[in-house]
Design a protein around this motif. Structure first.
Motif, PDB file in Angstrom:
ATOM      1  N   MET A   1       0.837  -1.213   0.000  1.00 34.84           N
ATOM      2  CA  MET A   1       0.000   0.000   0.000  1.00 34.84           C
ATOM      3  C   MET A   1       0.870   1.261   0.000  1.00 34.84           C
ATOM      4  SD  MET A   1      -3.205   0.508  -0.015  1.00 34.84           S
ATOM      5  CE  MET A   1      -3.611   2.102  -0.598  1.00 34.84           C
TER       6      MET A   1
ATOM      7  N   LEU B   1       2.337   1.907  -3.269  1.00 35.27           N
ATOM      8  CA  LEU B   1       1.386   2.479  -4.234  1.00 35.27           C
ATOM      9  C   LEU B   1       1.271   3.993  -4.032  1.00 35.27           C
ATOM     10  CD1 LEU B   1      -1.570  -0.094  -4.277  1.00 35.27           C
ATOM     11  CD2 LEU B   1       0.300   0.167  -5.887  1.00 35.27           C
TER      12      LEU B   1
ATOM     13  N   PHE C   1      -0.487  14.463   3.662  1.00 33.06           N
ATOM     14  CA  PHE C   1      -1.399  13.541   4.324  1.00 33.06           C
ATOM     15  C   PHE C   1      -0.648  12.289   4.747  1.00 33.06           C
ATOM     16  CE2 PHE C   1      -3.930   9.711   3.439  1.00 33.06           C
ATOM     17  CZ  PHE C   1      -4.792   9.781   4.518  1.00 33.06           C
TER      18      PHE C   1
ATOM     19  N   ALA D   1      -3.304   4.392   7.487  1.00 27.91           N
ATOM     20  CA  ALA D   1      -4.065   3.502   8.362  1.00 27.91           C
ATOM     21  C   ALA D   1      -5.401   3.225   7.690  1.00 27.91           C
ATOM     22  CB  ALA D   1      -4.291   4.147   9.724  1.00 27.91           C
ATOM     23  N   LEU D   2      -5.881   1.992   7.816  1.00 25.81           N
ATOM     24  CA  LEU D   2      -7.185   1.658   7.233  1.00 25.81           C
ATOM     25  C   LEU D   2      -8.224   1.583   8.343  1.00 25.81           C
ATOM     26  CD1 LEU D   2      -6.214  -1.147   4.694  1.00 25.81           C
ATOM     27  CD2 LEU D   2      -6.361   1.307   4.356  1.00 25.81           C
TER      28      LEU D   2
ATOM     29  N   ALA E   1      -9.565   3.606  10.356  1.00 30.37           N
ATOM     30  CA  ALA E   1      -9.290   4.217  11.662  1.00 30.37           C
ATOM     31  C   ALA E   1      -9.477   5.726  11.588  1.00 30.37           C
ATOM     32  CB  ALA E   1      -7.872   3.876  12.100  1.00 30.37           C
ATOM     33  N   PRO E   2     -10.619   6.209  11.101  1.00 29.62           N
ATOM     34  CA  PRO E   2     -10.790   7.659  11.010  1.00 29.62           C
ATOM     35  C   PRO E   2     -10.687   8.300  12.386  1.00 29.62           C
ATOM     36  CG  PRO E   2     -12.878   6.562  10.698  1.00 29.62           C
ATOM     37  CD  PRO E   2     -11.835   5.490  10.717  1.00 29.62           C
TER      38      PRO E   2
ATOM     39  N   GLN F   1      -4.280  15.683   8.470  1.00 27.67           N
ATOM     40  CA  GLN F   1      -5.564  15.784   7.774  1.00 27.67           C
ATOM     41  C   GLN F   1      -6.130  17.196   7.872  1.00 27.67           C
ATOM     42  OE1 GLN F   1      -8.461  12.842   8.571  1.00 27.67           O
ATOM     43  NE2 GLN F   1      -7.021  11.135   8.472  1.00 27.67           N
TER      44      GLN F   1
ATOM     45  N   ILE G   1      -6.414  22.059   0.708  1.00 30.79           N
ATOM     46  CA  ILE G   1      -7.220  21.756  -0.480  1.00 30.79           C
ATOM     47  C   ILE G   1      -8.071  22.976  -0.850  1.00 30.79           C
ATOM     48  CG2 ILE G   1      -9.093  20.324  -1.367  1.00 30.79           C
ATOM     49  CD1 ILE G   1      -8.091  18.064   0.393  1.00 30.79           C
TER      50      ILE G   1
ATOM     51  N   ALA H   1      -1.433  -4.566  -0.029  1.00 30.56           N
ATOM     52  CA  ALA H   1      -2.148  -3.889  -1.106  1.00 30.56           C
ATOM     53  C   ALA H   1      -3.236  -4.809  -1.651  1.00 30.56           C
ATOM     54  CB  ALA H   1      -1.166  -3.524  -2.201  1.00 30.56           C
TER      55      ALA H   1
ATOM     56  N   PRO I   1      -7.400  -1.050  -4.415  1.00 26.61           N
ATOM     57  CA  PRO I   1      -6.418   0.040  -4.490  1.00 26.61           C
ATOM     58  C   PRO I   1      -5.508  -0.084  -5.699  1.00 26.61           C
ATOM     59  CG  PRO I   1      -6.542  -0.797  -2.270  1.00 26.61           C
ATOM     60  CD  PRO I   1      -7.413  -1.680  -3.091  1.00 26.61           C
ATOM     61  N   ILE I   2      -5.173  -1.300  -6.080  1.00 29.38           N
ATOM     62  CA  ILE I   2      -4.295  -1.441  -7.244  1.00 29.38           C
ATOM     63  C   ILE I   2      -4.992  -0.943  -8.505  1.00 29.38           C
ATOM     64  CG2 ILE I   2      -3.084  -3.114  -8.706  1.00 29.38           C
ATOM     65  CD1 ILE I   2      -2.504  -4.706  -6.200  1.00 29.38           C
TER      66      ILE I   2
ATOM     67  N   VAL J   1      -7.983  10.446  -6.110  1.00 33.75           N
ATOM     68  CA  VAL J   1      -7.371  10.968  -4.882  1.00 33.75           C
ATOM     69  C   VAL J   1      -8.411  11.053  -3.779  1.00 33.75           C
ATOM     70  CG1 VAL J   1      -6.328  13.011  -3.835  1.00 33.75           C
ATOM     71  CG2 VAL J   1      -5.492  12.202  -6.014  1.00 33.75           C
TER      72      VAL J   1
ATOM     73  N   PHE K   1      -8.354   9.073  -0.194  1.00 30.51           N
ATOM     74  CA  PHE K   1      -8.473   9.691   1.130  1.00 30.51           C
ATOM     75  C   PHE K   1      -9.494   8.932   1.967  1.00 30.51           C
ATOM     76  CE2 PHE K   1      -6.977  14.059  -0.489  1.00 30.51           C
ATOM     77  CZ  PHE K   1      -5.722  13.864   0.055  1.00 30.51           C
TER      78      PHE K   1
ATOM     79  N   TYR L   1     -10.486   5.887   1.643  1.00 25.09           N
ATOM     80  CA  TYR L   1     -10.010   4.535   1.944  1.00 25.09           C
ATOM     81  C   TYR L   1      -8.992   4.569   3.072  1.00 25.09           C
ATOM     82  CZ  TYR L   1      -7.908  -0.042   1.084  1.00 25.09           C
ATOM     83  OH  TYR L   1      -7.434  -1.307   1.219  1.00 25.09           O
ATOM     84  N   LEU L   2      -8.198   5.625   3.099  1.00 24.76           N
ATOM     85  CA  LEU L   2      -7.118   5.706   4.087  1.00 24.76           C
ATOM     86  C   LEU L   2      -7.546   6.478   5.328  1.00 24.76           C
ATOM     87  CD1 LEU L   2      -4.231   6.314   1.558  1.00 24.76           C
ATOM     88  CD2 LEU L   2      -4.621   4.257   2.907  1.00 24.76           C
ATOM     89  N   SER L   3      -8.788   6.317   5.741  1.00 22.09           N
ATOM     90  CA  SER L   3      -9.288   6.853   7.010  1.00 22.09           C
ATOM     91  C   SER L   3      -9.299   8.367   7.079  1.00 22.09           C
ATOM     92  CB  SER L   3      -8.461   6.340   8.198  1.00 22.09           C
ATOM     93  OG  SER L   3      -8.226   4.980   8.082  1.00 22.09           O
ATOM     94  N   ALA L   4      -9.564   9.034   5.967  1.00 21.91           N
ATOM     95  CA  ALA L   4      -9.661  10.491   6.022  1.00 21.91           C
ATOM     96  C   ALA L   4     -10.964  10.939   5.362  1.00 21.91           C
ATOM     97  CB  ALA L   4      -8.463  11.137   5.351  1.00 21.91           C
ATOM     98  N   PRO L   5     -12.102  10.639   5.973  1.00 25.36           N
ATOM     99  CA  PRO L   5     -13.372  10.972   5.319  1.00 25.36           C
ATOM    100  C   PRO L   5     -13.556  12.473   5.086  1.00 25.36           C
ATOM    101  CG  PRO L   5     -13.712  10.301   7.593  1.00 25.36           C
ATOM    102  CD  PRO L   5     -12.301   9.992   7.269  1.00 25.36           C
TER     103      PRO L   5
ATOM    104  N   LEU M   1     -11.278  14.661   4.398  1.00 24.64           N
ATOM    105  CA  LEU M   1     -10.506  15.052   3.227  1.00 24.64           C
ATOM    106  C   LEU M   1     -11.204  14.602   1.954  1.00 24.64           C
ATOM    107  CD1 LEU M   1      -6.761  14.498   4.089  1.00 24.64           C
ATOM    108  CD2 LEU M   1      -8.196  16.511   4.269  1.00 24.64           C
TER     109      LEU M   1
END
Lengths: 119, 955
Positions: free
Chosen positions: A1, A4, A44, A50-51, A53-54, A71, A78, B599, B603-604, B638, B642, B644-648, B650
């Motif tokens: 991950m 990527l 970021f 982390a997955l 874990a918001p 964040q 942004i 991965a 995501p890929i 992107v 965000f 997916y990576l715990s940043a709702p 964003l």
């Protein structure tokens, strides 16, 4: 991950810089947008990935949280980047409409034509 | 009165004249006078304590980390100077009211004058050298404004620039010197520094510190070879000259030498640098003054000469000389201010200040004659006036001074300077007032109104009284000032009286007076010789130096900054990459401590889309529309990443910003060429590609290295996680950081966003007011236009969606404190809801139905956010401290109310207004006449269908 995300940042940066080095306004704007993505993702990612874990506190059980600080910084970045893009677009547009030329570089002729500074 | 208030009063008062000038010139002058009077009274209240020898202090730690404290102290020395600054300032304010003409902007004048006055008072009251330096630079800046007050005169502008360059440059040197001094002692507080004479004088850094500080003093006090700026500063109005050159600006250097006297004086270096410079300046100024025909130039060079005198006395380093120096400062301030004002009156009433065109004014202007004569005779050093007393003390002291084993060099040169000094003083009287009356004055001379002569008359009375009763009037003051200068040690024996018996000084005075009369008699011959002598012209040299620097900087600027933006970008990128490589190759990198996340397939797929789209943009960037579509793909991936990576938060922000950015870019593409032509050679493209690939690899590798390692230092995020609910009352930590922990950042950001939107608006306004509008009205669209500008389906759907979208915005806003959402995102969503109407029903249609202005929306947003922050002050908390509580209204569930939500409202409004103003401005480029006649989907049976050719492209 991680690989990527890192490679995506690299590709976005490279493409952004390549476009910034073009000589017309529109590709430069596109390049800036790409670099904005790259920088935002970069910042970021400094909070580590982390997955599921918001950073929304859970009152009922102990769960891991991701790092909220990058964040928050990226969120404002942004929005600000929209403001920046809008200003650049407007400058590019005004310059093009006023001179019918969308080159970003001044030529030697431009320098000669420019009004002289206060001696 | 607190010393803070005394120092602050002139600055506070500086606002009033500029505002009150609308109420008339008297109002402006009274405001300035009243402020000065108040400060003067505040100072005088302290006089009993100061004359008892007490030191009054007021301390406030401003930036203790830097050693910069707002510490003020009032001892004898500070008291004397503050008295001169405020007292003569008051007289100048009165004088200037009558001196300046109706055309001069008087409000500005008094504002500058008070700013300057405040800076001067700040210098003399500072007990911290960093604070002193700030005020010191402020005097340079405000004197620049004063000297250049008559902006229409080239001499005024040049004089002001020269004064700023010289005194400001000296100030820079002094900053360095003061920093060295503070470093030696370990404190920037004057009261501490003044206790450490041995430490400072034994330090190896004493010499550099001394030279740098003296550079500051000498430039400010116009000592040779920096004396040239002072005469050129005479282009200022006379009240300015009288103020700057008698009591204030030029005395600042003397003040500082006196202030630093206890720790810097007493060494050979001090004696030879300071005393010699003073001696040369005194002699040179006196000689030049004799041959100046312009009254103000004569006075300017005489000021240079007298400043040299005081500098020389301070340079002697003896206690008696210090007393004489202080006494002469008082005397010089009184007679020189009076003389400047007299010169101003003569200029004002006769229309010229050229000595060659004057003469015989004694019967025409008797009052002015009396005032001018007494002041000039005091300057010449005649008894029983005050100038005589201090000049005697100076001559007395020179007799005891040896310079490089020579006993007669210093006294001899001092007498010579005194001869010239007497000569130009006599010339001032005889060539202006005595002699035959003339009939070719530019204006008919007569005495001025009382407002003009009152101030100099007051000073001249002081001149006489101090001369006659010096011990009674200024004796205590001189004693306390001198003891402050010599560092509180025992005062030497001196007596302030006219008759000391037949001393060497008396003979020297007699020689000076007779020599002066003799020189005056020979003035015509002397002038011929003087004019035949070659002399270096300081202004020419100064300008040559300045021009050389200008050429050099222009050469460098033109080379580096040639307007080729892509070259800057290349340099910037390669330099940054080079720095990164340097850091990588010289630094060490720790071992990987984190286990990479696996991965998964989705995501890929996303990665492939993103990389594919990015490469596509690079490849197809000439086709601008296509590259926009591809950029949209990148933005979407992107935002999904965000999420997916715990940043709702964003993800929500990114996707809504994506929508408005796309609309913006599409709109702009409407007016730009659709294709980018090839205009760089293949070699250049390969070079660019190489640079960007290296940079991309660098940034990718860097972030990979960061992600694979844990934090090097403990993170502050844990604090935020722990206190978000306890302290901020919200469970969405990202939102709490934005509106609470780092609310000040957010506040700044919405202001930036608002400014960006206003810039866009202003640009649009200015571009559309040129011939661009005509071009836009006649341009042909790039692509064939749709037959139906407002498709029925789209209009219907967007109108149905409008309330839903607004509701979603409100929902996102209210849940923001506890769940992903908040003001930023809500603002963007509501903006999109409006934009949909623009797109579907047309700009004109939407604008006609809109009930609010975007500028106001931005303004209200910023104001609400600010007001929320200020609210904390009323609860005695720092700016932007938030408060929250819970409200229970049955049958609703318990809900939370936080002031942060009010702040978030400000954010919401600012974002909404900024986004809408930006897009609204861009939309105006597309405006075409005839649009207003279209009624998208309005069912109106009376309406005629619009003719075919009027259908224009719509936004």
């Amino acid at each position: 991950m991680e690989a990527l995300v890192a490679s995506a940042v690299g590709v976005l940066t490279a493409a952004g810089i390549f476009l910034i080095l073009r000589r017309r306004t529109f590709p430069v704007i596109l390049g800036l947008s790409l670099i904005t993505y790259a920088v935002n993702v970069f910042l970021f990612a400094t909070g580590r990935l982390a997955l599921n874990a918001p950073a929304v506190l859970n009152k009922y059980e102990e769960v891991p949280y991701t790092d909220p600080l990058p964040q928050a910084l990226v969120l404002t970045a942004i929005v600000i980047s929209f403001g920046m893009t809008a200003v650049i677009v407007m400058i590019a547009l005004s310059a093009y409409l006023s001179s019918k030329d969308d080159h970003i570089d001044m030529t030697a002729q431009d320098c000669v034509d420019a009004p002289g500074e206060d001696a | 009165m607190s010393l803070f208030l005394i120092a602050a009063l002139p600055f506070l008062g500086a606002v009033f004249p500029a505002l009150l000038i609308r109420a008339g010139r008297n109002a402006a002058a009274s405001a300035a006078g009243l402020t000065t009077f108040l400060a003067l009274m505040g100072l005088l209240i302290h006089s009993p304590a100061v004359l008892r020898g007490e030191v009054i202090a007021a301390r406030f730690d401003w930036m203790p980390g830097l050693g910069l404290n707002a510490n003020f102290m009032l001892d004898g020395l500070g008291f004397l100077f503050a008295l001169l600054i405020l007292g003569i300032g008051l007289l100048i304010i009165l004088y200037a009211r009558f001196y300046l003409s109706r055309e001069d902007p008087m409000g500005q004048f008094y504002t500058y004058l008070l700013l300057f006055q405040g800076a001067m008072v700040g210098i003399v009251l500072s007990d911290n050298i960093l604070l002193l330096l700030i005020f010191w630079e402020l005097t340079s800046l405000s004197s620049f404004l004063l000297i250049g007050y008559w902006k229409h005169l080239p001499e005024g502008r040049q004089g002001a620039r020269m004064a700023l360059a010289v005194t400001g440059g000296g100030g820079l040197a002094m900053i360095a010197g003061m920093l060295i001094l503070g470093n030696i002692v370990g404190s920037y507080d004057l009261s501490v520094i003044l206790q450490n004479k041995e430490l400072i004088q034994s330090s190896p850094h004493y010499m550099p510190a001394l030279i740098l500080i003296l550079l500051g003093c000498f430039t400010k006090s116009a000592q040779f070879p920096f004396h040239f700026w002072l005469p050129h500063a005479m282009a200022a109005p006379t009240p300015v000259s009288a103020y700057l050159h008698s009591a204030t600006m030029v005395k600042a250097g003397l003040f500082l030498m006196a202030r630093m006297w206890p720790v810097l004086a007493g060494t050979d270096a001090w004696f030879y640098i300071v005393a010699t410079t003073g001696l040369v300046t005194m002699l040179l100024g006196a000689v030049i003054a004799l041959f100046k025909d312009d009254l103000k130039a004569l006075l300017a060079f005489s000021t240079v000469s007298h400043l040299g005198l005081v500098t020389m006395l301070l340079g002697f380093g003896t206690k008696f000389a210090a007393v004489a120096a202080m006494f002469h400062i008082i005397n010089h301030a009184t007679f020189k201010a009076a003389l400047f004002m007299t010169a101003g009156i003569v200029d004002h009433e006769t229309g010229t200040r050229d000595v060659k065109r004057l003469g015989g004014l004694r019967h025409l202007m008797p009052i002015t004659f009396t005032i001018g004569t007494i002041a000039a005779l005091s300057m010449a050093g005649l008894p029983p006036l005050n100038g005589f007393l201090s000049k005697e003390m100076m001559l007395e002291e020179t007799v005891h001074t040896t310079w490089l084993n020579s006993h007669c060099l210093v006294p001899g040169l001092a007498v010579l300077a005194a001869v010239f000094s007497a000569a130009y003083s006599f010339r001032f009287v005889s060539h202006v007032f005595l002699g035959p009356q003339r009939d070719d004055y530019p204006a008919k001379p007569h005495d001025p109104p009382v407002g003009l002569w009152l101030a100099p008359a007051f000073l001249v009375i002081l001149v006489v009284l101090i001369g006659l009763y010096s011990a009674a009037i200024v004796g205590p003051l001189v004693a306390v000032v001198s003891s402050a200068v010599i560092g509180g040690e025992k005062l030497p024996y001196y007596s302030l009286k006219l008759w000391h018996g037949f001393t060497p000084a008396l003979y020297m005075s007699v020689v000076a007076t007779l020599g002066g009369l003799f020189l005056l008699a020979l003035h015509r011959r002397g002038e011929q010789i003087w004019n035949a002598l070659p002399r270096p012209e300081a202004k020419v040299i100064f300008e040559a130096i300045i021009n050389a620097f200008t050429r050099l900087s222009r050469l460098i600027t033109d080379e580096l900054h040639n307007g080729v933006l892509s070259r800057y970008a290349v340099i910037f990128v390669t330099f940054t990459v080079g720095l990164g490589y340097y850091a990588y190759s010289t630094g060490t990198i720790g071992i990987e401590t984190r286990v990479p996340l696996p991965a998964q397939i989705i995501p890929i797929i996303g990665w492939i889309c993103l990389v594919g789209a990015t490469l596509g943009i690079m490849w197809f960037h000439r086709n601008r529309l296509l590259s926009l579509v591809l950029i949209g793909v990148v933005g979407l991936i992107v935002s999904i990443a965000f999420n997916y990576l715990s940043a709702p938060d964003l993800a929500l922000t990114q996707i809504s910003v994506e929508v408005v950015t796309m609309i913006l870019l599409l709109l702009s593409l409407n007016f730009l060429p659709t294709e980018t032509p090839w205009d760089s050679a293949p070699a250049r493209r390969w070079r660019d590609a190489a640079i960007s690939v290296v940079a991309g690899i660098g940034s990718g590798a860097l972030i990979y290295a960061i992600m694979m390692r844990d934090f090097a230092f403990p993170t502050i995020s844990d604090f935020h996680l722990a206190n978000s609910y306890k302290g901020g009352g919200g469970t969405n930590v990202v939102n709490v950081i934005l509106v609470d922990f780092r609310g000040f950042d957010t506040f700044g950001e919405i202001i930036v966003l608002g400014i960006a939107a206003l810039i866009i608006y202003a640009l649009t306004e200015s571009v559309l007011s040129t011939n661009v509008r005509g071009y836009l009205l006649n341009r042909k669209p790039h692509w064939p236009q749709s037959g139906d500008a407002h498709p029925l389906m789209m209009v219907v759907v967007t109108r149905v969606m409008m309330p839903i979208a607004l509701m979603v915005g409100a929902y996102i806003f209210f849940r923001g404190h506890n769940q992903p959402g908040g003001g930023f995102i809500a603002g963007l969503i509501v903006a999109i809801a409006y934009l949909m109407q623009y797109m579907a029903s047309g700009y004109t249609w939407a604008i006609e139905r809109q009930r609010f202005y975007y500028h106001g929306t931005i303004g209200w947003g910023v104001l609400i956010a600010a007001a929320t922050g200020l609210g904390a002050w009323f609860n005695e908390r720092p700016f932007l401290t938030s408060d929250f509580g819970y409200i229970n209204w049955p049958p609703l569930e318990e809900f939370e109310w936080a002031t942060a939500m009010l702040f978030d409202t400000g954010v919401f409004l600012a974002v909404l207004g900024a986004v809408m103003l930006a897009l609204d401005s861009l939309s105006r480029f597309a405006w075409q006449p005839g649009m207003a006649q279209e009624f998208p989907m309005d069912i109106n049976p009376l309406r005629d269908d619009p003719p075919e050719e009027e259908e224009k492209e719509q936004v």
